[in-house]
Motif scaffolding. Structure first.
Motif, PDB file in Angstrom:
ATOM      1  N   GLY A 102      39.874  43.853  41.514  1.00  0.00           N
ATOM      2  CA  GLY A 102      38.916  43.935  40.426  1.00  0.00           C
ATOM      3  C   GLY A 102      37.480  44.081  40.882  1.00  0.00           C
ATOM      4  O   GLY A 102      36.572  44.199  40.047  1.00  0.00           O
ATOM      5  N   LYS A 103      37.224  44.092  42.188  1.00  0.00           N
ATOM      6  CA  LYS A 103      35.849  44.139  42.674  1.00  0.00           C
ATOM      7  C   LYS A 103      35.205  45.511  42.452  1.00  0.00           C
ATOM      8  O   LYS A 103      35.895  46.520  42.231  1.00  0.00           O
ATOM      9  CB  LYS A 103      35.784  43.757  44.151  1.00  0.00           C
ATOM     10  N   ALA A 104      33.884  45.556  42.513  1.00  0.00           N
ATOM     11  CA  ALA A 104      33.144  46.809  42.398  1.00  0.00           C
ATOM     12  C   ALA A 104      33.411  47.687  43.612  1.00  0.00           C
ATOM     13  O   ALA A 104      33.742  47.193  44.694  1.00  0.00           O
ATOM     14  CB  ALA A 104      31.653  46.527  42.259  1.00  0.00           C
ATOM     15  N   ARG A 105      33.229  49.002  43.431  1.00  0.00           N
ATOM     16  CA  ARG A 105      33.549  49.929  44.514  1.00  0.00           C
ATOM     17  C   ARG A 105      32.659  49.701  45.742  1.00  0.00           C
ATOM     18  O   ARG A 105      33.106  49.816  46.871  1.00  0.00           O
ATOM     19  CB  ARG A 105      33.440  51.379  44.053  1.00  0.00           C
ATOM     20  N   ARG A 106      31.394  49.391  45.519  1.00  0.00           N
ATOM     21  CA  ARG A 106      30.507  49.166  46.665  1.00  0.00           C
ATOM     22  C   ARG A 106      30.995  47.976  47.501  1.00  0.00           C
ATOM     23  O   ARG A 106      30.768  47.927  48.715  1.00  0.00           O
ATOM     24  CB  ARG A 106      29.066  48.944  46.197  1.00  0.00           C
ATOM     25  N   HIS A 107      31.655  47.028  46.876  1.00  0.00           N
ATOM     26  CA  HIS A 107      32.174  45.880  47.623  1.00  0.00           C
ATOM     27  C   HIS A 107      33.515  46.196  48.265  1.00  0.00           C
ATOM     28  O   HIS A 107      33.823  45.686  49.345  1.00  0.00           O
ATOM     29  CB  HIS A 107      32.253  44.662  46.703  1.00  0.00           C
ATOM     30  N   LYS A 320      24.355  45.439  36.649  1.00  0.00           N
ATOM     31  CA  LYS A 320      25.342  46.213  35.895  1.00  0.00           C
ATOM     32  C   LYS A 320      26.736  45.741  36.250  1.00  0.00           C
ATOM     33  O   LYS A 320      27.178  45.853  37.387  1.00  0.00           O
ATOM     34  CB  LYS A 320      25.197  47.709  36.197  1.00  0.00           C
ATOM     35  N   LEU A 321      27.431  45.224  35.258  1.00  0.00           N
ATOM     36  CA  LEU A 321      28.827  44.804  35.428  1.00  0.00           C
ATOM     37  C   LEU A 321      29.731  45.877  34.835  1.00  0.00           C
ATOM     38  O   LEU A 321      29.357  46.547  33.859  1.00  0.00           O
ATOM     39  CB  LEU A 321      29.084  43.483  34.720  1.00  0.00           C
ATOM     40  N   GLY A 322      30.927  46.042  35.421  1.00  0.00           N
ATOM     41  CA  GLY A 322      31.822  47.029  34.844  1.00  0.00           C
ATOM     42  C   GLY A 322      33.120  47.184  35.604  1.00  0.00           C
ATOM     43  O   GLY A 322      33.319  46.612  36.679  1.00  0.00           O
ATOM     44  N   THR A 323      34.003  47.979  35.018  1.00  0.00           N
ATOM     45  CA  THR A 323      35.320  48.250  35.601  1.00  0.00           C
ATOM     46  C   THR A 323      35.364  49.612  36.290  1.00  0.00           C
ATOM     47  O   THR A 323      36.419  50.056  36.710  1.00  0.00           O
ATOM     48  CB  THR A 323      36.392  48.226  34.502  1.00  0.00           C
ATOM     49  N   GLY A 324      34.232  50.272  36.384  1.00  0.00           N
ATOM     50  CA  GLY A 324      34.215  51.637  36.882  1.00  0.00           C
ATOM     51  C   GLY A 324      34.520  51.782  38.351  1.00  0.00           C
ATOM     52  O   GLY A 324      34.356  50.857  39.147  1.00  0.00           O
ATOM     53  N   PHE A 325      34.916  52.995  38.719  1.00  0.00           N
ATOM     54  CA  PHE A 325      35.189  53.331  40.106  1.00  0.00           C
ATOM     55  C   PHE A 325      34.002  54.030  40.759  1.00  0.00           C
ATOM     56  O   PHE A 325      34.124  54.577  41.853  1.00  0.00           O
ATOM     57  CB  PHE A 325      36.431  54.222  40.192  1.00  0.00           C
ATOM     58  N   GLY A 326      32.853  54.028  40.116  1.00  0.00           N
ATOM     59  CA  GLY A 326      31.649  54.605  40.694  1.00  0.00           C
ATOM     60  C   GLY A 326      30.834  53.545  41.410  1.00  0.00           C
ATOM     61  O   GLY A 326      30.980  52.339  41.178  1.00  0.00           O
ATOM     62  N   ASP A 328      27.783  52.894  41.041  1.00  0.00           N
ATOM     63  CA  ASP A 328      26.685  52.370  40.255  1.00  0.00           C
ATOM     64  C   ASP A 328      26.953  50.960  39.732  1.00  0.00           C
ATOM     65  O   ASP A 328      26.030  50.225  39.395  1.00  0.00           O
ATOM     66  CB  ASP A 328      26.389  53.300  39.078  1.00  0.00           C
ATOM     67  N   VAL A 329      28.214  50.549  39.653  1.00  0.00           N
ATOM     68  CA  VAL A 329      28.545  49.194  39.194  1.00  0.00           C
ATOM     69  C   VAL A 329      28.132  48.198  40.278  1.00  0.00           C
ATOM     70  O   VAL A 329      28.494  48.337  41.447  1.00  0.00           O
ATOM     71  CB  VAL A 329      30.047  49.067  38.891  1.00  0.00           C
ATOM     72  N   GLU A 330      27.362  47.184  39.881  1.00  0.00           N
ATOM     73  CA  GLU A 330      26.845  46.214  40.848  1.00  0.00           C
ATOM     74  C   GLU A 330      27.746  44.997  41.031  1.00  0.00           C
ATOM     75  O   GLU A 330      27.672  44.318  42.058  1.00  0.00           O
ATOM     76  CB  GLU A 330      25.452  45.753  40.424  1.00  0.00           C
ATOM     77  N   MET A 331      28.561  44.681  40.051  1.00  0.00           N
ATOM     78  CA  MET A 331      29.479  43.549  40.190  1.00  0.00           C
ATOM     79  C   MET A 331      30.707  43.801  39.328  1.00  0.00           C
ATOM     80  O   MET A 331      30.594  44.234  38.182  1.00  0.00           O
ATOM     81  CB  MET A 331      28.818  42.231  39.806  1.00  0.00           C
ATOM     82  N   GLY A 332      31.859  43.523  39.893  1.00  0.00           N
ATOM     83  CA  GLY A 332      33.106  43.733  39.190  1.00  0.00           C
ATOM     84  C   GLY A 332      33.697  42.435  38.668  1.00  0.00           C
ATOM     85  O   GLY A 332      32.996  41.447  38.418  1.00  0.00           O
ATOM     86  N   SER A 333      34.993  42.447  38.537  1.00  0.00           N
ATOM     87  CA  SER A 333      35.734  41.334  37.962  1.00  0.00           C
ATOM     88  C   SER A 333      36.025  40.264  39.017  1.00  0.00           C
ATOM     89  O   SER A 333      36.023  40.530  40.216  1.00  0.00           O
ATOM     90  CB  SER A 333      37.056  41.866  37.406  1.00  0.00           C
ATOM     91  N   MET A 334      36.307  39.060  38.558  1.00  0.00           N
ATOM     92  CA  MET A 334      36.950  38.072  39.397  1.00  0.00           C
ATOM     93  C   MET A 334      38.427  38.445  39.488  1.00  0.00           C
ATOM     94  O   MET A 334      38.921  39.312  38.752  1.00  0.00           O
ATOM     95  CB  MET A 334      36.733  36.671  38.846  1.00  0.00           C
ATOM     96  N   THR A 335      39.153  37.794  40.385  1.00  0.00           N
ATOM     97  CA  THR A 335      40.525  38.217  40.655  1.00  0.00           C
ATOM     98  C   THR A 335      41.563  37.347  39.957  1.00  0.00           C
ATOM     99  O   THR A 335      42.601  37.847  39.520  1.00  0.00           O
ATOM    100  CB  THR A 335      40.782  38.228  42.183  1.00  0.00           C
ATOM    101  N   TYR A 336      41.303  36.054  39.839  1.00  0.00           N
ATOM    102  CA  TYR A 336      42.286  35.129  39.262  1.00  0.00           C
ATOM    103  C   TYR A 336      41.685  34.352  38.094  1.00  0.00           C
ATOM    104  O   TYR A 336      40.516  33.925  38.148  1.00  0.00           O
ATOM    105  CB  TYR A 336      42.765  34.134  40.323  1.00  0.00           C
ATOM    106  N   GLN A 337      42.491  34.113  37.091  1.00  0.00           N
ATOM    107  CA  GLN A 337      42.070  33.300  35.950  1.00  0.00           C
ATOM    108  C   GLN A 337      41.697  31.887  36.399  1.00  0.00           C
ATOM    109  O   GLN A 337      40.722  31.305  35.918  1.00  0.00           O
ATOM    110  CB  GLN A 337      43.188  33.245  34.911  1.00  0.00           C
ATOM    111  N   ARG A 338      42.471  31.336  37.324  1.00  0.00           N
ATOM    112  CA  ARG A 338      42.206  29.961  37.768  1.00  0.00           C
ATOM    113  C   ARG A 338      40.826  29.849  38.409  1.00  0.00           C
ATOM    114  O   ARG A 338      40.149  28.818  38.282  1.00  0.00           O
ATOM    115  CB  ARG A 338      43.294  29.486  38.733  1.00  0.00           C
ATOM    116  N   GLN A 339      40.391  30.904  39.111  1.00  0.00           N
ATOM    117  CA  GLN A 339      39.081  30.861  39.751  1.00  0.00           C
ATOM    118  C   GLN A 339      37.971  30.994  38.713  1.00  0.00           C
ATOM    119  O   GLN A 339      36.951  30.305  38.788  1.00  0.00           O
ATOM    120  CB  GLN A 339      38.972  31.961  40.803  1.00  0.00           C
ATOM    121  N   LEU A 340      38.177  31.860  37.733  1.00  0.00           N
ATOM    122  CA  LEU A 340      37.195  31.974  36.651  1.00  0.00           C
ATOM    123  C   LEU A 340      37.072  30.641  35.913  1.00  0.00           C
ATOM    124  O   LEU A 340      35.956  30.191  35.596  1.00  0.00           O
ATOM    125  CB  LEU A 340      37.597  33.087  35.682  1.00  0.00           C
ATOM    126  N   ASP A 341      38.191  29.987  35.642  1.00  0.00           N
ATOM    127  CA  ASP A 341      38.155  28.697  34.939  1.00  0.00           C
ATOM    128  C   ASP A 341      37.407  27.646  35.752  1.00  0.00           C
ATOM    129  O   ASP A 341      36.641  26.838  35.192  1.00  0.00           O
ATOM    130  CB  ASP A 341      39.580  28.225  34.663  1.00  0.00           C
TER     131      ASP A 341
END
Length: 521
Positions: A102-107, A320-326, A328-341
Motif C-alpha cells: 500500500g505504500k507510495a511509489r516513491r517509497h 498528498k495522500l493517495g492510492t496512485g502509482f505515480g 506525485d503521491v507523497e504518502m500511501g496506505s498503512m499495511t495492516y488494520q492492527r497497525q492503524l488501530d
C-alpha cells in the motif's frame, strides 16, 4: 492518478500463480491476500506447515554443500545479472511492492534502489571479503597463519512486512554469496516481492534449492524454522527479537537482530529551516512512518522552534495522500488494520491527556481502508504511550530544547538506539553531536538515507534496537565461521632436548622485549 485496474498493470493473476509455486508448501492450506490501499483481492498463496519447513531445510542443506564449492566469482554472477534485470524490470517489482504494502511509489522505489545497490556492493566485493588472509603468527617467519572464512550452513531468515523486498533480498544476497543456503520466512501479506526475486534469480542461473521460501504464522512454523537454522537473521520488533534470542541461545546458534526504534531528530539553531522542513517530512512519513529508522521524536532549539514548527506542520498538512502509482503521491496506505488501530489509539490517548494536535490525527477511509493522516503533536508528556514507545506509523511529536547538552540527553533518553538525525549548517558541529548520540546510525542533514545507503559501513542498533549489523564487511562475514590455520616451521614450540625448560622460558621472555623494540610484535 487512480490505482491501475488488473488489466492495466504489469502484475497479473498469471504472475501471481507462477510466484505462488515457489513457496515450499505441500498441503492444501492457503491464504488470500488483498491490496491494503484498496482492499481488492491480490493473490492466494500456499501456507507451509512444520513438515514443509523440515523439507525446506533438507533441500537447502543438500544444495548448500554443492553451492559452497562454487568459486565466489561464479556465485556472484546471478546477482550481478540481477542488478541489470532490476533496472530493466523496475516497474514490475514496483507494482508488486505497492500492491502488497500500500505504500507510495516513491517509497517502493527506495526498496528497488536498496536491493539493486546493496546486491551490487556485495557481488563486487564478496571475493575480496571472503579470501584467505595472512595473519601474524606466533613466531616471526616460523609460524605461518591464515584466516579462512567458511559458510555457516543454512541460514534461517525472517523478514518483515514493512519493507519486504529490501529487508528480505538485501539480507539474503550476502548470505548466499558467503556460500550458505537460506530458508526464508517473509510475512505472508508481503511475500510476493521475495517470491518475485527468487523467481528472477533462478532464471538468471542461481540454483533453485539454495533459497527456500516458507509461509505461515510463527506459532505454526516458528519452532522448526529456528530449530534447524545454523544462524538466524531477524528483522522485526524488539519483542520478536527477544523470542528469537531465547530460542537460539540453548543451541548456541548465532543471530543478528534489527529491531525497533524511537528515533530522534535534533534541529540545531543554525539549521536551514526550509531544507530541514523538507527533510523532516520525508524522515517522519516515508512509508506512512512504518520504517524502523524513521523519525518519531523531533527536538527543535527554542530559538527556531516558533519558526520551524509552524512551517513543518503546514507542510505536513498539505501532503498528498493517495492510492496512485505515480510519483506525485507523497504518502500511501498503512499495511495492516492492527497497525492503524494501534496508531489511532496512541494519538487519541495523547490528545485526551493534553497533547496539542498540529496536523493530521485521524484515519482517512475516504481515500482507502487503511489510510491515516500524517500527524504532528506537541505537548507530549511521559504518561502518554507515544512518548517512549515505538509508534510505527505516520506520527511525530515535537519538543522544544534550550541547549545542545539538553538535546543530546533527550535524544538518548530511550531504551532504543537505532537511528538519529542532526540538522545544522555547521557539519563539523553536527558530526560532534552525532558522535554523542547512542544510535547505530546517525545522519547529518538527512533523516535516514545517507547512513542506510552507505553500504560500505555497518548498519544496526544499539541498546534494545538490535544485535549485530547488516551492510559493510560485517553484513557478509556474519554469515561465516572464521577458521584459523597455522603451520609451524624451523622452530618448535617447546625447547630442544638439550636445553632445559627454565633457560628456554627465560629466552622466550627476553625475546618479547626484543620483538617489542624492533616492532616485530
Amino acid at each position: 492518478m487512480a490505482i491501475p485496474t488488473a488489466d492495466e498493470r504489469i502484475f497479473s493473476p498469471t504472475i501471481a500463480e507462477r510466484l505462488a509455486a515457489r513457496v515450499t508448501a505441500d498441503g492444501d492450506a492457503s491464504a488470500a491476500i488483498s491490496a491494503p490501499a484498496t482492499g481488492e483481492p491480490l493473490a492466494t498463496l500456499p501456507i507451509s506447515g512444520p513438515d514443509d519447513v523440515h523439507a525446506a531445510y533438507a533441500r537447502a542443506r543438500e544444495a548448500q554443500r554443492a553451492w559452497a564449492e562454487v568459486p565466489v566469482s561464479e556465485r556472484a554472477r546471478p546477482f550481478l545479472r540481477m542488478v541489470d534485470e532490476l533496472v530493466d524490470r523496475r516497474d514490475e517489482i514496483l507494482d508488486i511492492i505497492q500492491l502488497e504494502t500500500g505504500k507510495a511509489r516513491r517509497h517502493a522505489y527506495e526498496e528497488f534502489l536498496d536491493v539493486a545497490l546493496c546486491s551490487l556492493y556485495y557481488a563486487r566485493r564478496a571475493r575480496r571479503l571472503l579470501r584467505p588472509r595472512r595473519r601474524q603468527g606466533a613466531f616471526p617467519l616460523a609460524t605461518r597463519t591464515r584466516e579462512l572464512r567458511r559458510p555457516k550452513g543454512v541460514i534461517g531468515l525472517i523478514s518483515p512486512w514493512n519493507y519486504p523486498f529490501s529487508l528480505g533480498v538485501s539480507d539474503i544476497v550476502p548470505a548466499l554469496l558467503a556460500g550458505n543456503a537460506v530458508v526464508h520466512k517473509p510475512d505472508t501479506q508481503t511475500a510476493l516481492s521475495s517470491l518475485w526475486a527468487l523467481d528472477l534469480l533462478v532464471s538468471l542461473g542461481m540454483p533453485a534449492d539454495i533459497w527456500q521460501i516458507v509461509l505461515g504464522e510463527p506459532a505454526e512454523i516458528g519452532d522448526p524454522l529456528l530449530d534447524n537454522a545454523d544462524y538466524v537473521a531477524f528483522t522485526g520488533s524488539t519483542r520478536g527479537g527477544r523470542a528469537v534470542a531465547e530460542k537460539a541461545a540453548p543451541r548456541l546458534v548465532g543471530y543478528s537482530l534489527e529491531l525497533g526504534g524511537k528515533n530522534p531528530m535534533i534541529v540545531l539553531p543554525d539549521a536551514d529551516i526550509d531544507r530541514t522542513v523538507r527533510g523532516a517530512v520525508r524522515a517522519c512519513f516515508t512509508n506512512s512512518g512504518q520504517l524502523c529508522i524513521s523519525i518519531e521524536r523531533l527536538y527543535v532549539h527554542e530559538d527556531v522552534y516558533d519558526t520551524f514548527v509552524p512551517k513543518f506542520a503546514e507542510r505536513v498538512g498539505k501532503m498528498k495522500l493517495g492510492t496512485g502509482f505515480g510519483y506525485d503521491v507523497e504518502m500511501g496506505s498503512m499495511t495492516y488494520q492492527r497497525q492503524l488501530d494501534a496508531v489511532a489509539a496512541q494519538v487519541d490517548q495523547a490528545v485526551e491527556r493534553g497533547a496539542t494536535l498540529l496536523a493530521g490525527g485521524k484515519p482517512r477511509p475516504d481515500i482507502g481502508p487503511l489510510f491515516f493522516e500524517p500527524t504532528v503533536l506537541a505537548d507530549v508528556t511521559g504518561e502518554m504511550d507515544l512518548c517512549a514507545g515505538e509508534t510505527f506509523g505516520p506520527v511525530v511529536s515535537v519538543y522544544r530544547y534550550r541547549d545542545e547538552e539538553e538535546a543530546i540527553a533527550l535524544a538518548n533518553d530511550t531504551a532504543y538506539g537505532l537511528n538519529a538525525s542532526i540538522w545544522t549548517k555547521d557539519v563539523a558541529r553536527g558530526r560532534r553531536v552525532a558522535a554523542r548520540i547512542q544510535a547505530g546510525t546517525v545522519n547529518v542533514n538527512e533523516g535516514y538515507g545517507a547512513a542506510f545507503a552507505s553500504y560500505d559501513a555497518p548498519m544496526g542498533g544499539m541498546k534494545q534496537s538490535g544485535v549485530g549489523r547488516r551492510h559493510g564487511a560485517e553484513g557478509l562475514l556474519k554469515y561465516t565461521e572464521a577458521q584459523t590455520v597455522s603451520s609451524q616451521h624451523l622452530v618448535e614450540l617447546e625447547p630442544p632436548a638439550r636445553i632445559e625448560y627454565g633457560k628456554y622460558a627465560n629466552g622466550l621472555a627476553m625475546a618479547i622485549k626484543l620483538m617489542k623494540r624492533l616492532h616485530i610484535k
